[in-house]
Design a protein around this motif. Structure first.
Motif, PDB file in Angstrom:
ATOM      1  N   VAL A  53       7.169  -2.335 -14.176  1.00 28.23           N
ATOM      2  CA  VAL A  53       8.013  -2.337 -12.978  1.00 28.23           C
ATOM      3  C   VAL A  53       7.293  -3.208 -11.949  1.00 28.23           C
ATOM      4  CG1 VAL A  53       8.976  -0.974 -11.097  1.00 28.23           C
ATOM      5  CG2 VAL A  53       8.988  -0.056 -13.421  1.00 28.23           C
ATOM      6  N   THR A  54       8.047  -4.164 -11.370  1.00 29.02           N
ATOM      7  CA  THR A  54       7.436  -5.117 -10.424  1.00 29.02           C
ATOM      8  C   THR A  54       8.214  -5.117  -9.115  1.00 29.02           C
ATOM      9  OG1 THR A  54       6.727  -6.519 -12.256  1.00 29.02           O
ATOM     10  CG2 THR A  54       6.722  -7.507 -10.054  1.00 29.02           C
ATOM     11  N   ALA A 108      13.326 -10.988   1.267  1.00 31.41           N
ATOM     12  CA  ALA A 108      13.880 -10.676  -0.050  1.00 31.41           C
ATOM     13  C   ALA A 108      12.938  -9.678  -0.694  1.00 31.41           C
ATOM     14  CB  ALA A 108      14.025 -11.940  -0.888  1.00 31.41           C
ATOM     15  N   LEU A 109      13.342  -8.401  -0.775  1.00 30.83           N
ATOM     16  CA  LEU A 109      12.540  -7.330  -1.356  1.00 30.83           C
ATOM     17  C   LEU A 109      13.170  -6.961  -2.695  1.00 30.83           C
ATOM     18  CD1 LEU A 109      12.322  -5.193   1.909  1.00 30.83           C
ATOM     19  CD2 LEU A 109      10.664  -6.858   1.100  1.00 30.83           C
ATOM     20  N   SER A 110      12.535  -7.309  -3.800  1.00 34.72           N
ATOM     21  CA  SER A 110      13.122  -7.121  -5.119  1.00 34.72           C
ATOM     22  C   SER A 110      12.318  -6.124  -5.932  1.00 34.72           C
ATOM     23  CB  SER A 110      13.211  -8.455  -5.867  1.00 34.72           C
ATOM     24  OG  SER A 110      11.927  -8.981  -6.074  1.00 34.72           O
ATOM     25  N   VAL A 111      13.032  -5.365  -6.773  1.00 35.02           N
ATOM     26  CA  VAL A 111      12.429  -4.410  -7.709  1.00 35.02           C
ATOM     27  C   VAL A 111      12.945  -4.756  -9.091  1.00 35.02           C
ATOM     28  CG1 VAL A 111      12.218  -2.005  -8.377  1.00 35.02           C
ATOM     29  CG2 VAL A 111      12.202  -2.623  -5.960  1.00 35.02           C
ATOM     30  N   SER A 112      12.050  -5.142  -9.989  1.00 39.75           N
ATOM     31  CA  SER A 112      12.413  -5.547 -11.355  1.00 39.75           C
ATOM     32  C   SER A 112      11.797  -4.575 -12.337  1.00 39.75           C
ATOM     33  CB  SER A 112      11.924  -6.967 -11.655  1.00 39.75           C
ATOM     34  OG  SER A 112      12.401  -7.858 -10.697  1.00 39.75           O
ATOM     35  N   ASP A 113      12.548  -4.310 -13.421  1.00 37.31           N
ATOM     36  CA  ASP A 113      12.015  -3.442 -14.471  1.00 37.31           C
ATOM     37  C   ASP A 113      12.368  -4.021 -15.832  1.00 37.31           C
ATOM     38  OD1 ASP A 113      14.586  -2.318 -15.519  1.00 37.31           O
ATOM     39  OD2 ASP A 113      14.725  -1.461 -13.498  1.00 37.31           O
ATOM     40  N   ALA A 121       0.826  -1.211   0.000  1.00 39.26           N
ATOM     41  CA  ALA A 121       0.000   0.000   0.000  1.00 39.26           C
ATOM     42  C   ALA A 121       0.856   1.256   0.000  1.00 39.26           C
ATOM     43  CB  ALA A 121      -0.931  -0.017   1.214  1.00 39.26           C
ATOM     44  N   HIS A 122       1.963   1.262   0.809  1.00 45.02           N
ATOM     45  CA  HIS A 122       2.845   2.436   0.872  1.00 45.02           C
ATOM     46  C   HIS A 122       3.456   2.729  -0.495  1.00 45.02           C
ATOM     47  CE1 HIS A 122       2.551   3.238   5.089  1.00 45.02           C
ATOM     48  NE2 HIS A 122       2.938   2.009   5.434  1.00 45.02           N
ATOM     49  N   MET A 123       4.045   1.705  -1.120  1.00 44.87           N
ATOM     50  CA  MET A 123       4.747   1.919  -2.389  1.00 44.87           C
ATOM     51  C   MET A 123       3.770   2.210  -3.528  1.00 44.87           C
ATOM     52  SD  MET A 123       7.814   1.814  -1.484  1.00 44.87           S
ATOM     53  CE  MET A 123       7.692   2.089   0.275  1.00 44.87           C
ATOM     54  N   SER A 124       2.605   1.571  -3.507  1.00 38.53           N
ATOM     55  CA  SER A 124       1.616   1.832  -4.552  1.00 38.53           C
ATOM     56  C   SER A 124       1.140   3.277  -4.489  1.00 38.53           C
ATOM     57  CB  SER A 124       0.439   0.874  -4.385  1.00 38.53           C
ATOM     58  OG  SER A 124      -0.573   1.161  -5.315  1.00 38.53           O
ATOM     59  N   LYS A 125       0.929   3.773  -3.274  1.00 37.63           N
ATOM     60  CA  LYS A 125       0.459   5.140  -3.112  1.00 37.63           C
ATOM     61  C   LYS A 125       1.468   6.152  -3.658  1.00 37.63           C
ATOM     62  CE  LYS A 125      -1.161   8.317   0.498  1.00 37.63           C
ATOM     63  NZ  LYS A 125      -1.398   8.466   1.952  1.00 37.63           N
ATOM     64  N   GLN A 126       2.779   5.867  -3.514  1.00 39.97           N
ATOM     65  CA  GLN A 126       3.806   6.818  -3.914  1.00 39.97           C
ATOM     66  C   GLN A 126       4.147   6.754  -5.402  1.00 39.97           C
ATOM     67  OE1 GLN A 126       7.197   7.367  -1.349  1.00 39.97           O
ATOM     68  NE2 GLN A 126       6.187   6.305   0.334  1.00 39.97           N
ATOM     69  N   PHE A 127       3.996   5.569  -6.019  1.00 43.48           N
ATOM     70  CA  PHE A 127       4.505   5.416  -7.388  1.00 43.48           C
ATOM     71  C   PHE A 127       3.438   5.077  -8.421  1.00 43.48           C
ATOM     72  CE2 PHE A 127       8.232   4.722  -4.734  1.00 43.48           C
ATOM     73  CZ  PHE A 127       9.192   5.485  -5.385  1.00 43.48           C
ATOM     74  N   MET A 128       2.171   4.878  -8.020  1.00 49.02           N
ATOM     75  CA  MET A 128       1.151   4.525  -9.007  1.00 49.02           C
ATOM     76  C   MET A 128       0.917   5.667  -9.992  1.00 49.02           C
ATOM     77  SD  MET A 128      -0.530   2.036 -10.047  1.00 49.02           S
ATOM     78  CE  MET A 128      -0.515   0.885  -8.687  1.00 49.02           C
ATOM     79  N   LYS A 129       0.968   6.929  -9.486  1.00 50.89           N
ATOM     80  CA  LYS A 129       0.815   8.078 -10.377  1.00 50.89           C
ATOM     81  C   LYS A 129       1.958   8.158 -11.383  1.00 50.89           C
ATOM     82  CE  LYS A 129      -2.988  10.304  -9.323  1.00 50.89           C
ATOM     83  NZ  LYS A 129      -4.027  10.547 -10.342  1.00 50.89           N
ATOM     84  N   GLN A 144       1.631   8.173 -15.413  1.00 49.94           N
ATOM     85  CA  GLN A 144       2.181   9.227 -16.267  1.00 49.94           C
ATOM     86  C   GLN A 144       3.104   8.673 -17.348  1.00 49.94           C
ATOM     87  OE1 GLN A 144       4.026  11.892 -13.500  1.00 49.94           O
ATOM     88  NE2 GLN A 144       2.079  12.660 -12.659  1.00 49.94           N
ATOM     89  N   LYS A 145       3.852   7.605 -17.045  1.00 49.54           N
ATOM     90  CA  LYS A 145       4.772   7.025 -18.021  1.00 49.54           C
ATOM     91  C   LYS A 145       4.154   5.850 -18.772  1.00 49.54           C
ATOM     92  CE  LYS A 145       9.098   7.074 -17.461  1.00 49.54           C
ATOM     93  NZ  LYS A 145      10.503   6.795 -17.103  1.00 49.54           N
ATOM     94  N   SER A 146       2.862   5.575 -18.524  1.00 51.42           N
ATOM     95  CA  SER A 146       2.150   4.470 -19.190  1.00 51.42           C
ATOM     96  C   SER A 146       2.865   3.148 -18.961  1.00 51.42           C
ATOM     97  CB  SER A 146       2.010   4.758 -20.696  1.00 51.42           C
ATOM     98  OG  SER A 146       1.261   5.939 -20.903  1.00 51.42           O
ATOM     99  N   LEU A 147       3.297   2.917 -17.725  1.00 43.73           N
ATOM    100  CA  LEU A 147       3.958   1.669 -17.362  1.00 43.73           C
ATOM    101  C   LEU A 147       3.031   0.851 -16.458  1.00 43.73           C
ATOM    102  CD1 LEU A 147       7.545   2.978 -16.498  1.00 43.73           C
ATOM    103  CD2 LEU A 147       6.832   1.843 -18.593  1.00 43.73           C
ATOM    104  N   GLN A 148       3.214  -0.452 -16.529  1.00 44.03           N
ATOM    105  CA  GLN A 148       2.455  -1.346 -15.650  1.00 44.03           C
ATOM    106  C   GLN A 148       3.229  -1.515 -14.337  1.00 44.03           C
ATOM    107  OE1 GLN A 148       1.763  -5.233 -17.199  1.00 44.03           O
ATOM    108  NE2 GLN A 148       0.224  -5.761 -15.662  1.00 44.03           N
ATOM    109  N   PHE A 149       2.589  -1.198 -13.207  1.00 47.87           N
ATOM    110  CA  PHE A 149       3.231  -1.287 -11.896  1.00 47.87           C
ATOM    111  C   PHE A 149       2.546  -2.393 -11.105  1.00 47.87           C
ATOM    112  CE2 PHE A 149       3.970   0.858  -7.555  1.00 47.87           C
ATOM    113  CZ  PHE A 149       5.099   0.084  -7.355  1.00 47.87           C
TER     114      PHE A 149
END
Length: 898
Positions: free
Chosen positions: A636-637, A662-667, A580-588, A592-597
């Motif tokens: 971005v996942t 294990a907290l991973s960020v993939s793009d 919820a924290h990360m979605s709230k900060q980066f969903m916009k 704006q960049k038309s990316l799937q989050f």
């Protein structure tokens, strides 16, 4: 004994009298029962039959009353005649119900009553009620016609005939009962004489049986004692056939004989074992002889004996010998104290008796096959309260009580014998060692003379080495002094760097404050004086100012890490709230960049995790920010899962952690070349470090992430393929709760992010607009920087405030003591002449200004600035560059309190 005593002589005598008495009482009860039955029959005839006659007569009387009342009313028309009719119409039903209930065992009579009832009801329906109704309605002709035929007369005659037949049957039944009563009387007289004869016969039989039992038992006991006295065979037993005192005497004699035989057998077997193990040369021979003799003696088909070796705290239980072992070795080679049942036996010094042993426990084999034991015994052998050996036995049957008693008697002597053999073995070993040492001493004495000469030469060499060591020690002292001086210089350098960055933070934030505020005001274009192009210019200036603020924060963050002063505050982090924290900060940003989050939370992830939640969030924000920055299409996942145990072992060995996230960020972005994957973690470096690079940034984010990961005890692993995408994974272990991890206590620390003002929920006030709340309010702005004063004054006046300006602390005090009432004061901390702390203290010293809302402003962003401002007396705190929305919220809170 209580079970047997109930058959004693006294009991038998009492029992005889009791039997006679019981039969006599039974006789009386039988006679009394017959008399009672006769009495009941008599009462039944008197009460029941007479009551039946009375009720039939009563019902007939009710019918006569109804007929008489009906005819009187029809003749006279007087309603008084209807009262007997009304009363009888309900009374006959009650009497009928009682009469019917008295004949539950006579269905024939009940059928006759039912016919009577139907005839009565037919009369009421045909003659009684209709004639009364016709009379009430004055239907004289119809009444005349009715009485000419008079159908009711037939019903009344039928009722009388039916009652006559019913009473005739009742009378016959009464006579039958009287005849039966006479027959019962004759039977009672005959039965009474027969019972008396039977009681006399039983009494004689009981007396003969009891006396015969007592005399026969006494004779048998006397004969048995005489035979035992004249016989030397101890295996003879007294036969006992009674359960009285004589039988108890025989059983006690038999128990005494059995006890003597058991004691003799036990003493004999213990003597055999003790005699057999005397003179054993060592414990191993003793163990072999002992287990070979004891196992068959106790009917055991399998056995092992263990001996305790070593001193307290380092003891081991070692197998000494076995009995009837199969192809593999019997039992384990050894145990530690407290390990398994054998170790527990040593620890507790008590015997374990296992019954119903599982089939796969152990197999006892012979030439024809193998089988599993039923019972297992594990017995400690102690000496002076200390267990020195353990005996384990197994049997295909069960260990009898005499086996257990024999084992207890044997192990009492075995402790002494084993200790004696061990002591003798130890004495012999010490004697051999003493002889060997004597020979060795003689040899050493001869060598000593040779060594003395060698020592003299060695001493001369040592003197030379001592002089050389003293010279080296002096050189080491000089090096130590130089290192201390160098360390002090490093500390001063670090302090200078910290002071420089703190001052630079102030100097950069101060002009940046006015840039951001004014550019924000221009971009909003509330006065409609700017063109769209000029408004866009203002937005670009505002955005550039925020980028510069982010750069300042990153530089301060990195310097804080390098200075060695970071506090890791370990507390509970709710892992399920991360998405919820990360979605709230980066969903916009994704939109704006038309990316799937996408955010994936594994089901096995713990809900609560112990770590520094703020630092984990900061690392994830940096990683996600980079992922969105370097990804133009695709997705971005972010994944939250538990690290695999094999990977945890590789990353954290030799440390052990119960849980690692294990907290991973993939793009699906540009990816990182293989030769750049280490460089990106260095400060001010990017994968594309040229001046023409496509993507902006300072290159500090990943460096800060790596340092924070180290402080959290974790690692960051990067996997990337150029042109395909990148995956950053943060592995962070669970830390100890309620503790802070401090690095280099003497270094100065900075607050990397501008600390937000904390407003308690209880202080928040309701749906009030700033233009309405701020209109007409007087605010005092205290700041020595004219740029900030201009920016703040412009914005505050647009919000509806009347603004008073002071450039230092003294002017602030003068303004507060002036004629204009001040509703709220904004006071800068870094001012010449009198700083903000001293200014606030002097304001609070004035009782008339004790409740004045004061919001402290500072651009230095030093750690503990907020605490220092609140201690000085400020109501709240905000850092530069000022977030005007935050400032608006704070002013709304404090002005609403008034």
């Amino acid at each position: 004994m209580l079970q047997k005593a109930k058959y004693g002589i006294r009991f038998k005598i009492i029992l005889g009298y009791a039997v006679i008495t019981v039969f006599f009482i039974i006789s009386i009860l039988i006679v009394n029962s017959q008399v009672s039955s006769m009495q009941e029959q008599r009462n039944y005839i008197i009460e029941h039959d007479i009551a039946v006659f009375d009720l039939t007569n009563q019902i007939e009387k009710h019918m006569l009353d109804m007929e008489t009342s009906q005819r009187g009313f029809v003749l006279t028309g007087d309603p008084a005649y209807l009262e007997p009719y009304t009363n009888a119409s309900s009374s006959w039903k009650e009497d009928y119900t009682r009469l019917y209930a008295m004949l539950p065992d006579n269905p024939e009579q009940q059928k006759k009553l039912e016919l009577i009832r139907s005839t009565i009801q037919h009369w009421i329906t045909v003659a009684g009620d209709p004639t009364i109704v016709m009379k009430k309605e004055n239907k004289t002709q119809e009444l005349d016609a009715f009485f000419k035929s008079d159908p009711g007369k037939k019903d009344m005659d039928e009722v009388r005939a039916q009652f006559k037949a019913f009473r005739s049957t009742v009378k016959e039944l009464t006579l039958d009962r009287a005849d039966k009563l006479d027959q019962m009387n004759r039977t009672l007289v005959f039965g009474f004489y027969a019972l008396m004869a039977l009681v006399l016969l039983i009494a004689s039989g009981v007396a003969a049986s009891i006396s015969s039992s007592i005399v026969r038992t006494l004779r048998e006991v006397t004969e048995a004692i005489t035979e035992i006295a004249s016989s030397k065979q101890s295996h003879r037993r007294i036969p006992v056939s009674t359960q009285d005192e004589i039988g108890m005497l025989g059983e006690a004699t038999n128990a005494l004989l059995e006890s003597h035989e058991r004691e003799y057998w036990l003493q004999t077997k213990v003597g055999e074992v003790v005699t057999m193990i005397q003179g054993m040369p060592d414990t191993r021979t003793l163990g072999g002889k002992l287990i070979s003799h004891i196992a068959p003696l106790l009917n055991a088909t399998y056995g092992v004996i263990y001996i305790v070796t070593g001193k307290a705290g380092q003891q081991r239980i070692v197998k000494l010998a076995s009995y009837a072992s199969s192809g593999e070795n019997a039992g384990f080679d050894g145990f530690r104290v407290g390990e398994g049942l054998v170790g527990q036996c040593v620890l507790e010094n008590r015997m374990f008796h296992l019954t119903d042993v599982p089939v796969d426990y152990i197999h006892i084999s012979s030439g024809l096959g193998k089988a599993s034991p039923k019972d297992v015994l594990i017995a400690p052998i102690a000496y002076e309260g200390q267990v020195i050996a353990v005996l384990e036995l197994a049997t295909l049957e069960t260990f009898a009580p005499e086996h257990l008693q024999l084992l207890e008697d044997i192990i009492e002597s075995l402790g002494i014998m084993i200790n004696s053999v061990e002591s003798r073995t130890e004495v012999e070993r010490l004697l051999r060692e003493s002889q060997a040492m004597t020979e060795e001493l003689q040899t050493q004495a001869e060598e000593l003379q040779t060594q003395q000469e060698e020592l003299r030469v060695t001493n001369e060499q040592l003197e030379k080495q001592n002089r050389f060591a003293e010279e080296k020690a002096q050189e080491l002292d000089r090096i130590r002094v130089e290192l201390e001086e160098y360390t002090e210089q490093l500390q001063q350098s670090s302090q200078y760097k910290s002071d420089f960055l703190a001052n630079m933070s102030h100097e950069l934030r101060t002009p940046l404050n006015s840039i951001i505020i004014l550019s924000e005001m221009l971009s909003e274009n509330k006065k409609r004086t700017l063109t769209a192009e000029e408004q866009e210019y203002a937005r670009i200036v505002h955005s550039s100012g925020n980028d510069l603020l982010s750069l300042i924060n990153d530089i301060l963050d990195l310097s804080k890490v390098e200075a060695g002063k970071i506090d890791i505050v370990v507390d509970e982090m709710n892992v399920t709230e991360l998405p919820a924290h990360m979605s709230k900060q980066f969903m916009k940003v994704a939109e704006q960049k038309s990316l799937q989050f996408m955010i994936e939370l594994a089901p096995d992830v713990p809900t609560i995790f112990l770590t520094d939640e703020q630092r984990v969030h900061q690392i994830l924000r940096n990683l996600l920010s980079n992922a969105f920055k370097f990804t133009e299409r695709g997705s971005v996942t972010m994944r939250v899962q538990t690290a695999e145990p094999k990977l945890v072992k590789q990353l954290f060995s030799p440390q052990r952690h119960d849980t690692v996230l294990a907290l991973s960020v993939s793009d699906t972005g540009i990816g990182i070349p293989a030769d750049k994957r280490e460089v990106i973690f260095e400060a001010f470096h990017q994968a594309d470090g040229t001046t023409s690079r496509k993507f902006g940034g300072t290159g500090l984010g990943l460096s800060i992430c790596r340092e924070f990961a180290k402080l959290l005890g974790g690692h960051i692993v990067v996997e990337s393929e150029e042109g395909v995408g990148t995956n950053f994974t943060l592995y962070v272990p669970s830390l100890e709760p309620n503790k802070q991890r401090h690095i280099h206590e003497t270094a100065v620390s900075f607050e990397t992010d501008a600390p937000a003002a904390v407003v308690p929920v209880s202080r928040l006030t309701p749906a009030v607009p700033p233009s309405t709340l701020f209109a007409g309010k007087h605010i005092l702005v205290v700041d020595d920087d004219v740029r900030n004063v201009f920016a703040l004054t412009t914005w505050l006046e647009d919000a509806g405030f009347h603004v008073t300006v002071a450039s230092n602390g003294q002017e602030c005090l003068d303004a507060l003591n002036g004629d204009v009432p001040i509703d709220l004061a904004l006071i800068d901390i870094m001012m010449p002449v009198m700083d903000g702390y001293e200014t606030i203290r002097r304001i609070r010293a004035n009782p008339q200004l004790a409740a004045l809302p004061i919001i402290a402003l500072t651009a230095k962003a030093m750690k503990h600035d907020r605490e220092q401002c609140l201690e000085a007396g400020a109501s709240d705190y905000i850092s530069k560059p000022i977030n005007m929305n935050q400032l608006t919220s704070l002013m709304r809170v404090w002005l609403a309190k008034e």
